[in-house]
Design an enzyme around this catalytic site. Structure first.
Site, PDB file in Angstrom:
ATOM      1  N   GLU A   5     -54.270 -72.632 -33.071  1.00  0.00           N
ATOM      2  CA  GLU A   5     -54.226 -73.721 -34.025  1.00  0.00           C
ATOM      3  C   GLU A   5     -54.494 -73.135 -35.421  1.00  0.00           C
ATOM      4  O   GLU A   5     -53.572 -72.838 -36.142  1.00  0.00           O
ATOM      5  CB  GLU A   5     -55.235 -74.807 -33.630  1.00  0.00           C
ATOM      6  CG  GLU A   5     -54.831 -76.158 -34.143  1.00  0.00           C
ATOM      7  CD  GLU A   5     -55.284 -77.316 -33.258  1.00  0.00           C
ATOM      8  OE1 GLU A   5     -55.101 -78.439 -33.685  1.00  0.00           O
ATOM      9  OE2 GLU A   5     -55.813 -77.117 -32.150  1.00  0.00           O
ATOM     10  N   GLU A  36     -67.067 -77.930 -32.137  1.00  0.00           N
ATOM     11  CA  GLU A  36     -66.115 -79.033 -32.330  1.00  0.00           C
ATOM     12  C   GLU A  36     -66.607 -80.326 -31.674  1.00  0.00           C
ATOM     13  O   GLU A  36     -66.420 -81.408 -32.192  1.00  0.00           O
ATOM     14  CB  GLU A  36     -64.769 -78.626 -31.711  1.00  0.00           C
ATOM     15  CG  GLU A  36     -63.688 -79.683 -31.788  1.00  0.00           C
ATOM     16  CD  GLU A  36     -62.347 -79.175 -31.293  1.00  0.00           C
ATOM     17  OE1 GLU A  36     -62.332 -78.178 -30.535  1.00  0.00           O
ATOM     18  OE2 GLU A  36     -61.317 -79.748 -31.672  1.00  0.00           O
TER      19      GLU A  36
HETATM   20  C1  BGC Z   1     -58.073 -80.141 -34.586  1.00  0.00           C
HETATM   21  C2  BGC Z   1     -58.977 -81.068 -35.319  1.00  0.00           C
HETATM   22  C3  BGC Z   1     -58.074 -82.023 -36.041  1.00  0.00           C
HETATM   23  C4  BGC Z   1     -57.477 -82.870 -34.942  1.00  0.00           C
HETATM   24  C5  BGC Z   1     -56.720 -84.061 -35.344  1.00  0.00           C
HETATM   25  C6  BGC Z   1     -57.373 -80.949 -33.539  1.00  0.00           C
HETATM   26  O1  BGC Z   1     -56.524 -80.229 -32.761  1.00  0.00           O
HETATM   27  O2  BGC Z   1     -58.728 -79.035 -34.094  1.00  0.00           O
HETATM   28  O3  BGC Z   1     -60.026 -80.538 -35.948  1.00  0.00           O
HETATM   29  O4  BGC Z   1     -58.582 -82.701 -37.082  1.00  0.00           O
HETATM   30  O5  BGC Z   1     -56.722 -82.051 -34.072  1.00  0.00           O
HETATM   31  O6  BGC Z   1     -56.048 -84.565 -34.268  1.00  0.00           O
END
Ligand code: BGC
Length: 892
Positions: free
Chosen positions: A465, A746
């Site tokens: 990501e 997270e």
């Molecule tokens: C990210 C997040 C992001 C979110 C929104 C995720 O995959 O890691 O931090 O804001 O998606 O859907």
């Protein structure tokens, strides 16, 4: 004595490449108190001794010492300039000239003569291998050269060399931007590197974000399918002549020892393919191939004068472990972003293979699952013989642990170290207190920033990501700006935000936007959009406003004004009766009140969308006022009032009950001032009830968490705010700390109390979002804030909130004007009363309002005049160091 230190040019101590004369600011030092600047004078010179003065402003009667914009100054491109300043103050004292600050001008888009050149062919589109480019040239003499500057950029990632030496300290250049609209180039001084006779300039290229396999969708070639390089060397002679050397069809190309390198997957490097001296003047490149010219738009080239990614620090391993499964694992003791640099000795063809990861699983084994498809793998093939040194070139990893999959001979802990890589910024915040867990939380927040400010503000640095998720950046922006001087970092990212905005003003979920047109994940496809989610897209307004508050910077506000307006107008266009809705919303992302297994918190999108619509519209109206757009101000304030009215109609019952019974709904309503005055008390009481229902724990996600403590402390509940911050069982900030976290997770339940983990689908251990509590720590607990009437800490508010059972707290915020320090110690002084000693430092040329919360008696005022103000004591003062002592009701 009055002196000037730390001249900043465009907020940077070293500015290499600028389109126009930079904004100037400086810090004033004085042994006196209450110092206010009276006048300044600035000179621009061609050399550091100022033998030739190109411009002299003369004495300007002004108190302004930051954000000074000089106009009408003609600059020659690709040249070094020196700036010095002197000032006088309100005591009639004059400083001497400051040390000179220096900058190099960039190359205007129309002056780029060279072409983008590539070592690759169209059929290389599916590879991510490195390539080399070089050009030799002659210089008859060097003693008649006054200076040599190079401007360079790439489609991909480049490293630049001159006569065998790496030029500059930058990594991963030209960084990641919305390349088709905004491609940065870097500028370096080559003067000391050139020699009489034969010289060579060279570049090593990798795929990077431009061409590599990116995003969780794993699409490659998002921006283009061939890497390319462009540069222009500008030689200035003492007699005024100028000579240029540019990238053209005469350059030579070769493959490099980098067989593969990508952001997520790591690098494969074969040292047997190294060509000794490939970047030296004397190297024979006759066997190399010709380059191809790539047609790319040079009009989008812009200088990146500062805030480039660099190797910032190194960390030695703390242990080598053998896991129950028998793997050899190096523990660096800190979750970080960067790479491993190593020294190895072995036979030709021996291999080093490393896998990088964040956590061990419950059994103490290597855990790679949360990296998803990102391999984070380094493979190095030895050339054999002497000691070999290596670190990756065009990739970075997020890791605390490294699994040694292959190593020639016996591995020794001293052969590896971790190199921390992130955008270069000056650290602005320091914090320590008597609670070691809170200190560790601060550390983790700072490391969340370090790990995720690698050219763009990313969600996480390890899995497939590492994207510039707008929501994450939005909620963390203020905290980040207390920790580091972030102005240029955010100004760059916001430039890409405005370039990537939709024609209608919608704001993509990630900036730079690589999801639009390249996204086949169900959650996006089902809803059909990759832009414009509440709290995410609001980064378009909140980030520039934050930068204005923290630095008094109207330049960024002006640059972003149309973008900010575009976003508000987007919401307005999609609103019915001030309720706006647009396709996919993330809501209170990863809140604990989500349904089992879901990422979407319980607070309905209707409320989140409208609350943010109101908040952003208010901030935009304020920006309009600051920039003098009076008609816009009137229009958007009126819109704001209508939204607030509709919010109250929709969500409050006539008796004052907020109809959405979640913590986040109450936090947003309170913090965004959406509660009718008559219902405020009931709303805060319900929030306290909602906390009590969870035994004092939060269950909030990305949207509610950042403001939770503010919503409490701003409404007379500082004690509850402290309690929430210092809660240390699950779920809480300190639960993670006690579980051994070295960065922010997270998920509150990334690792659950029973040792099991949240699904590997989405479980980063380096996600700064919940680190947004850092803002409360600096702004409320330490109490260091700027007043909107004097943004950038010209007008300072110091209002520490003694509490949390702390015996002492020290915080420093390095503002543009200088250090603001607050330190307090508290000792119980009998029946419900405490005695507080407080030290504060206020930098010259600012003014501060000091508020002593719940003070009952001032024991030592250090010459300040305090008056009772709503249950507190307050004094207004200028610069200086002050020691105060007072009695207050016992903080709990
Ligand atoms: C990210 C997040 C992001 C979110 C929104 C995720 O995959 O890691 O931090 O804001 O998606 O859907």
């Amino acid at each position: 004595m009055l002196t000037i230190e730390n001249i900043l040019l465009d907020y940077a101590q070293s500015l290499q490449g600028t389109e126009q004369f930079p904004l100037v600011g400086w810090q004033i030092h004085s042994d006196k108190k209450n110092v206010i600047q009276q006048s300044w004078q600035l000179q621009i010179g061609e050399d550091s001794a100022f033998t030739q003065i190109l411009h002299d402003t003369g004495r300007m009667e002004s108190v302004q010492s930051q954000n000074i914009q000089l106009t009408g100054i003609e600059l020659v491109y690709s040249r070094r300039y020196f700036v010095r300043v002197k000032i006088s103050d309100n005591y009639g004292e004059e400083s001497s000239w400051s040390q000179p600050a220096e900058f190099i001008t960039g190359l205007p888009a129309e002056k780029w003569q060279g072409a983008f050149i590539s070592a690759e062919q169209p059929e290389d589109n599916a590879t991510s291998k490195g390539s080399l480019l070089r050009k030799a040239f002659y210089l008859d003499r060097v003693d008649d050269i006054s200076s040599v500057v190079v401007h360079a950029s790439a489609l991909g990632i480049y490293q630049f060399y001159c006569n065998g030496q790496r030029v500059g300290n930058d990594e991963l250049t030209p960084g990641w931007t919305s390349y088709h609209h905004h491609l940065l180039y870097q500028t370096y001084d080559l003067t000391p590197l050139l020699q009489e006779g034969k010289n060579a300039v060279a570049a090593s290229l990798g795929a990077g974000w431009y061409k590599g396999d990116m995003s969780f969708n794993r699409y490659r070639n998002y921006y283009g399918d061939r890497t390319a390089f462009i540069c222009q060397v500008v030689i200035h002679y003492k007699d005024g002549r100028q000579q240029t050397l540019v990238t053209d069809e005469l350059w030579r190309a070769s493959d490099s020892p980098v067989l593969f390198s990508e952001i997520y997957d790591g690098e494969t490097y074969d040292a047997r393919l190294e060509q000794a001296g490939w970047n030296d003047a004397d190297f024979d490149d006759s066997q190399w191939r010709s380059v191809s010219l790539i047609d790319a738009d040079k009009a989008v080239l812009r200088p990146q004068g500062t805030a480039t990614v660099q190797q910032i620090e190194t960390i030695d391993p703390v242990a080598v472990l053998i896991t129950p499964q028998g793997d050899t694992v190096v523990d660096f003791g800190q979750n970080l972003t960067g790479w491993v640099s190593f020294t190895v000795k072995g036979n030709v063809g021996d291999k080093v293979v490393l896998r990088h990861f964040e956590v061990l699983d419950a059994d103490g084994n290597v855990y790679l699952a949360n990296l998803r498809t990102a391999k984070q793998r380094i493979e190095y093939t030895l050339k054999g013989g002497e000691e070999e040194h290596y670190h990756p070139h065009f990739t970075f990893q997020g890791f605390r642990y490294v699994k040694i999959e292959s190593w020639p001979g016996t591995f020794d802990i001293h052969q590896v170290k971790a190199v921390v890589v992130h955008s270069q910024m000056q650290q602005a915040g320091d914090f320590s207190c008597s609670n070691p867990h809170l200190n560790q939380l601060h550390h983790n927040i700072l490391w969340g920033l370090k790990g995720n400010f690698v050219d763009v503000p990313t969600d996480c640095p390890q899995r497939d990501e590492r994207l510039g998720w707008t929501g994450d950046a939005q909620i963390f922006c203020r905290t980040a700006s207390y920790l580091m001087q972030t102005r240029n970092f955010f100004a760059k990212w916001l430039t890409d935000l405005r370039h990537d905005q939709t024609a209608e003003g919608g704001v993509p979920h990630v900036i730079p936007d690589i999801l639009t047109d390249r996204c086949d994940e169900d959650r996006f496809l089902a809803q059909g959009n990759t832009h414009s989610a509440a709290a995410w897209a609001d980064a378009a307004v909140i980030a520039p406003w934050t930068i204005y508050l923290m630095y008094g910077d109207t330049t960024t506000l002006r640059n972003q004004y149309a973008s900010m307006k575009g976003w508000i107008d987007f919401m307005r266009a999609h609103a019915v009766d001030n309720h706006w809705r647009y396709k996919l919303q993330f809501g209170d992302w990863v809140a604990l009140d989500a349904k089992e297994g879901s990422y979407f918190g319980a607070t309905p999108n209707e409320l989140t969308c409208m609350a943010y619509y109101a908040w952003s519209t208010l901030l935009f109206a304020k920006a309009a006022k600051v920039l003098g757009h009076e008609a816009d101000y009137q229009e958007y304030v009126a819109l704001y009032q209508r939204i607030v009215h509709s919010f109250q109609q929709a969500f409050f019952t006539p008796t004052g009950r907020l109809a959405v019974r979640t913590q986040t709904a109450h936090i947003l309503a309170l913090h965004f001032n959406l509660v009718p005055d008559a219902f405020r008390e009931r709303t805060i009481n319900t929030l306290l009830e909602l906390l009590a229902e969870h035994d004092g724990h939060l269950v909030t996600g990305f949207v509610g968490t950042p403001y939770f403590c503010h919503a409490l402390s701003q409404n007379g509940h500082a004690k509850e705010a402290w309690d929430l911050l210092l809660k240390d069982d699950f779920p809480s900030w300190l639960y993670q700390v006690k579980a051994g976290a070295t960065t922010i997770w997270e998920h509150w339940d990334g690792i659950k109390p029973d040792g099991s983990m949240w699904s590997p689908d989405m479980n980063s251990f380096n996600h700064y979002a919940y680190g947004a509590i850092g803002e409360w720590i600096y702004r409320a607990a330490a109490g260091i804030d700027t007043d909107e009437s004097g943004p950038g800490f010209k007008q300072i508010r110091l209002k520490p909130l003694i509490g949390g059972g702390l015996e002492w707290l020290n915080a420093r915020y390095h503002s543009l004007y200088g250090d603001i320090n607050v330190g307090w110690k508290v000792v119980p002084a009998g029946e419900g009363v405490s005695r507080v000693t407080m030290e504060v430092d206020i930098p010259p040329n600012t003014q501060a309002t000091i508020t002593l919360v719940d003070a009952e008696e001032i024991i030592a005022d250090d010459g300040l005049t305090f008056s009772a103000e709503g249950g507190d004591y307050q004094a207004v003062t200028g610069s200086g160091y002050y020691q105060l002592e007072y009695r207050c009701s016992m903080p709990q």
